[in-house]
Design a protein around this motif. Structure first.
Motif, PDB file in Angstrom:
ATOM      1  N   VAL A 151     133.275   8.662 -36.344  1.00 40.50           N
ATOM      2  CA  VAL A 151     134.423   7.777 -36.532  1.00 40.50           C
ATOM      3  C   VAL A 151     135.694   8.606 -36.629  1.00 40.50           C
ATOM      4  O   VAL A 151     135.670   9.781 -37.022  1.00 40.50           O
ATOM      5  CB  VAL A 151     134.281   6.913 -37.804  1.00 40.50           C
ATOM      6  N   TYR A 194     128.314  -2.010 -36.136  1.00 38.47           N
ATOM      7  CA  TYR A 194     128.400  -0.849 -37.010  1.00 38.47           C
ATOM      8  C   TYR A 194     129.723  -0.787 -37.796  1.00 38.47           C
ATOM      9  O   TYR A 194     129.867   0.031 -38.697  1.00 38.47           O
ATOM     10  CB  TYR A 194     128.237   0.448 -36.200  1.00 38.47           C
ATOM     11  N   VAL A 236     130.786   1.228 -41.485  1.00 41.15           N
ATOM     12  CA  VAL A 236     131.864   2.209 -41.677  1.00 41.15           C
ATOM     13  C   VAL A 236     132.692   1.834 -42.906  1.00 41.15           C
ATOM     14  O   VAL A 236     132.996   2.669 -43.761  1.00 41.15           O
ATOM     15  CB  VAL A 236     132.757   2.280 -40.421  1.00 41.15           C
ATOM     16  N   LEU A 268     140.483   2.240 -38.816  1.00 42.84           N
ATOM     17  CA  LEU A 268     139.473   2.819 -37.922  1.00 42.84           C
ATOM     18  C   LEU A 268     140.024   2.744 -36.495  1.00 42.84           C
ATOM     19  O   LEU A 268     140.250   1.655 -35.969  1.00 42.84           O
ATOM     20  CB  LEU A 268     138.164   2.032 -38.041  1.00 42.84           C
ATOM     21  N   PHE A 301     126.501   5.454 -39.603  1.00 50.42           N
ATOM     22  CA  PHE A 301     127.929   5.168 -39.607  1.00 50.42           C
ATOM     23  C   PHE A 301     128.496   5.058 -41.035  1.00 50.42           C
ATOM     24  O   PHE A 301     129.668   5.351 -41.261  1.00 50.42           O
ATOM     25  CB  PHE A 301     128.229   3.910 -38.788  1.00 50.42           C
ATOM     26  N   GLN A 302     127.669   4.656 -41.994  1.00 55.61           N
ATOM     27  CA  GLN A 302     128.106   4.709 -43.397  1.00 55.61           C
ATOM     28  C   GLN A 302     128.427   6.147 -43.793  1.00 55.61           C
ATOM     29  O   GLN A 302     129.464   6.430 -44.398  1.00 55.61           O
ATOM     30  CB  GLN A 302     127.009   4.162 -44.332  1.00 55.61           C
ATOM     31  N   GLY A 334     131.642   7.391 -42.130  1.00 51.07           N
ATOM     32  CA  GLY A 334     132.824   6.878 -42.818  1.00 51.07           C
ATOM     33  C   GLY A 334     133.080   7.624 -44.115  1.00 51.07           C
ATOM     34  O   GLY A 334     134.235   7.934 -44.459  1.00 51.07           O
TER      35      GLY A 334
END
Length: 686
Positions: free
Chosen positions: A501, A529, A533, A557, A572-573, A576
């Motif tokens: 990201v 997703y 994030v 984002l 993706f967590q 982020g």
């Protein structure tokens, strides 16, 4: 039996049936000693106990004896001249006023115990105001008259500002060699000399004492005539009014709250105690008047719960005043929420001791066993619905401590014990949470919390650690950062993890919290997703570079990439989280401290001292004004950092003879820099 031997009863007007009388007054004014004197003079105990020795009836708890002061209301029922009286010894500390507030709605009258001490006048005023606002008839008993250093009229001038209702002298002192040796009863027109631990002796009323009596009696009658036209006509015509009429007016004006009769004596030596009891017997209203004041009537028996105790062996005990009807043992009672419970027993109260009863009638004050879902302040009824209760609002806490069991296995036990303490004293507040998930016990003063700690250790066998509650510090950023990339890639056999990201970070307006904006175009990150994030960033904001939750940031984002096989919500967590952590470190993080708007209520002569206290605690004075409805009081408004509020009440009480208080509400977060900020960040890191 008594301070006089005539047993005069005015015109049959005296209320009948059991009475309930509250003993109230400033801290250390002698309420517990007065109760001991009453119990001795009525034959309920063979001799008086001592507060210092821990042998009094009402201060029987281990905490009261340890602290040498009343920490909760104590009850004792005795008999005087054929009538039952329950006396309620209410704590005098400002910390414990809530116990008094729970008791007052159910009593017929209050005896306000005080001293000729100017320092205690503010506390006396607070207590008298509570009684005035609730419409409780009250008699002022000036205690420790044997130690009086000024004339009674001078004492009255000192005490007068505490009452918005005229103080009416019922007695004048007889002086001998500079010491009060007796009194003249202005209603009976008789003189008495004290005898220690015995009834006073009637003596001739003549000479200077007779002249003083005539003047003081006329002044008393003038005040009574303000509410009795016939008495006024008698005075204008120089006619002596019938004694019965004087007694009737005294009782009527007391019940209506037109006057506060003033008596005096020495509880320690039982001087003036029987005269006080006779004044209560003749003049105080009965339970019918109390029920009318509360609007209680209707079907069945009704009882108001004044106090809750959790006893070591008998379980929960609800102390209640029966306002109407009769209660039998095992009665089914309906509470405020419509719940019906059967009492396990009826008990007469005498300090920590109880005596089983088969029945209670209107006017009785009794213990009701094991009503598990009933709270202090409720009205219970044997009818289908309970009458509305008067309501006793709990004030906002002014001091708090974080508590934790020393032995972790006591964690559940501590929670249950605190729930019982709060059941007994609703002004205690227990909260959970905060940044550290701590348990916080809050209340009305330092002494109240000390008593709570003593109860936890003594009654429930729980040793706790104590600490200052965590301050709600936050952090934010001063600068923006653009195009910060967070990439999470992991390959460990089979499917890997991949999330990528790019974000922009900017300071937000104060109070906006966390704002997330999605500006992904062209599908570089699949839509499914995007929430992951946002969740990863939000989780990372719980602890910023300085160690505190991050607020007031705007995150956008803008770009990223994914892998058709290895991308997932989890990847993706993490991406982020990595991106925001890198961005925050580059955005000049700054510490924020919570600032509260504080309203401090104090006597006007202490306002300057309060201003100095606030300024010394990094506060900003916003101004002060007269406290509405409180002559001689001010309300100081200020902004004060939360970190400076913890023990504020200790200084306020010290500066105001124990009566000042405050309310606080969160106002805003303010930047904190310099050494203090460095110290806080270092402590957090440690």
């Amino acid at each position: 039996m008594g301070d006089d031997t005539t047993g005069v009863t005015p015109s049959g007007r005296r209320a009948s049936g059991p009475r309930c009388i509250a003993l109230v007054g400033p801290f250390q004014s002698g309420k517990t000693t007065l109760l001991e004197a009453i119990l001795e003079r009525t034959g309920a105990i063979p001799r008086m106990g001592s507060v210092d020795a821990g042998t009094t009836v009402s201060d029987a708890s281990a905490e009261a004896r340890q602290l040498r002061m009343s920490v909760e209301a104590g009850f004792a029922t005795t008999r005087f001249m054929g009538d039952d009286y329950t006396f309620v010894d209410c704590p005098g500390s400002i910390d414990a006023l809530q116990d008094m507030r729970g008791v007052l709605p159910a009593v017929d009258a209050a005896v306000v115990v005080c001293e000729a001490d100017e320092r205690k006048v503010p506390a006396l005023g607070v207590i008298l105001r509570e009684l005035e606002e609730r419409g409780i008839p009250r008699i002022l008993f000036i205690n420790k008259i044997d130690k009086a250093s000024r004339r009674l009229r001078e004492t009255l001038q000192v005490l007068r500002p505490a009452s918005r209702v005229p103080l009416l002298l019922r007695q004048i002192p007889i002086w001998s060699n500079g010491i009060v040796s007796g009194f003249v009863d202005l209603a009976l027109e008789r003189a008495f000399v004290y005898r220690e631990h015995a009834a006073s002796q009637v003596i001739p009323l003549d000479g200077e004492d007779l002249a003083r009596e005539k003047e003081a009696r006329f002044s008393m009658l003038e005040t009574l005539a303000d509410h009795d036209d016939e008495l006024m006509e008698s005075l204008l015509s120089d006619m002596e009014p019938p004694r019965d009429r004087v007694f009737d007016d005294l009782g009527r004006d007391l019940a209506a709250g037109h006057v506060v009769p003033v008596l005096f004596g020495s509880a320690l030596h039982t001087n003036g105690v029987l005269r006080l009891l006779k004044a209560l017997r003749h003049d105080a209203p009965g339970v019918e008047a109390t029920a009318r004041r509360l609007g209680v009537g209707g079907e069945g028996a009704n009882a108001l719960v004044m106090k809750t105790f959790h006893t070591p062996h008998g379980g929960k005990l609800s102390v209640a005043r029966v306002l109407s009807g009769r209660l039998a043992e095992g009665a089914v009672l309906t509470g405020a929420a419509g719940q019906a419970e059967r009492t396990s027993g009826l008990f007469r109260l005498f300090g920590p001791g109880t005596e089983k009863l088969s029945e209670a009638r209107a006017g009785d004050t009794v213990g009701l066993g094991k009503l598990d879902h009933v709270a202090t302040g409720e009205i219970l009824s044997t009818g289908r619905t309970a009458p509305a209760a008067p309501g006793v609002a709990s004030p906002q806490p002014v001091i708090a401590v974080a508590v934790a069991p020393r032995d972790r296995k006591d964690d559940v036990k501590l929670g249950l014990a605190l729930a019982k303490l709060r059941d007994e004293d609703p002004s205690l507040v227990v909260t959970h949470g905060g940044d550290g998930g701590e348990m916080v016990l809050a209340g009305q003063g330092e002494m109240q919390l000390r008593a709570a700690m003593a109860r936890l250790a003594g009654r429930y066998g729980i040793q706790v650690t104590q600490a200052r509650p965590a301050i709600g510090y936050r952090e934010t950023i001063r600068r923006s950062a653009t195009a910060v990339r967070g990439r999470h890639r992991k390959q460990s056999g089979g499917h890997g993890q991949f999330g990528d990201v790019v974000i922009d970070v900017a300071p937000g307006a104060r109070g906006t919290g966390f704002v997330f904006t999605d500006r992904i175009v062209g599908g570089v990150i699949p839509r499914q997703y995007i929430p992951a994030v946002r969740d990863g960033i939000a989780e990372a904001l719980r602890k910023g570079p300085l160690g505190f939750p991050v607020v007031d940031v705007a995150v956008t984002l803008t770009d990223g990439s994914f892998h058709a096989v290895d991308s997932s919500d989890m990847a993706f967590q993490q991406a982020g989280r990595i991106a925001i952590q890198e961005a925050l470190a580059a955005c000049q993080p700054v510490l924020l401290e919570p600032v509260h708007r504080v309203e401090i209520a104090v006597p006007s002569d202490a306002t300057a001292r309060i201003n100095a206290i606030v300024s010394a605690r990094r506060g900003q004075i916003l101004g002060f004004d007269a406290r509405a409805g409180w002559p001689g009081w001010d309300c100081v408004a200020a902004l004060l950092p939360e970190a400076e509020i913890g023990d504020l009440i200790v200084e306020i009480r010290s500066a105001t003879a124990g009566v000042g208080s405050y309310t606080a509400i969160f106002d805003h977060l303010a930047e904190l820099n310099g050494r203090e900020a460095d110290r806080i960040v270092q402590a957090r890191a440690a």
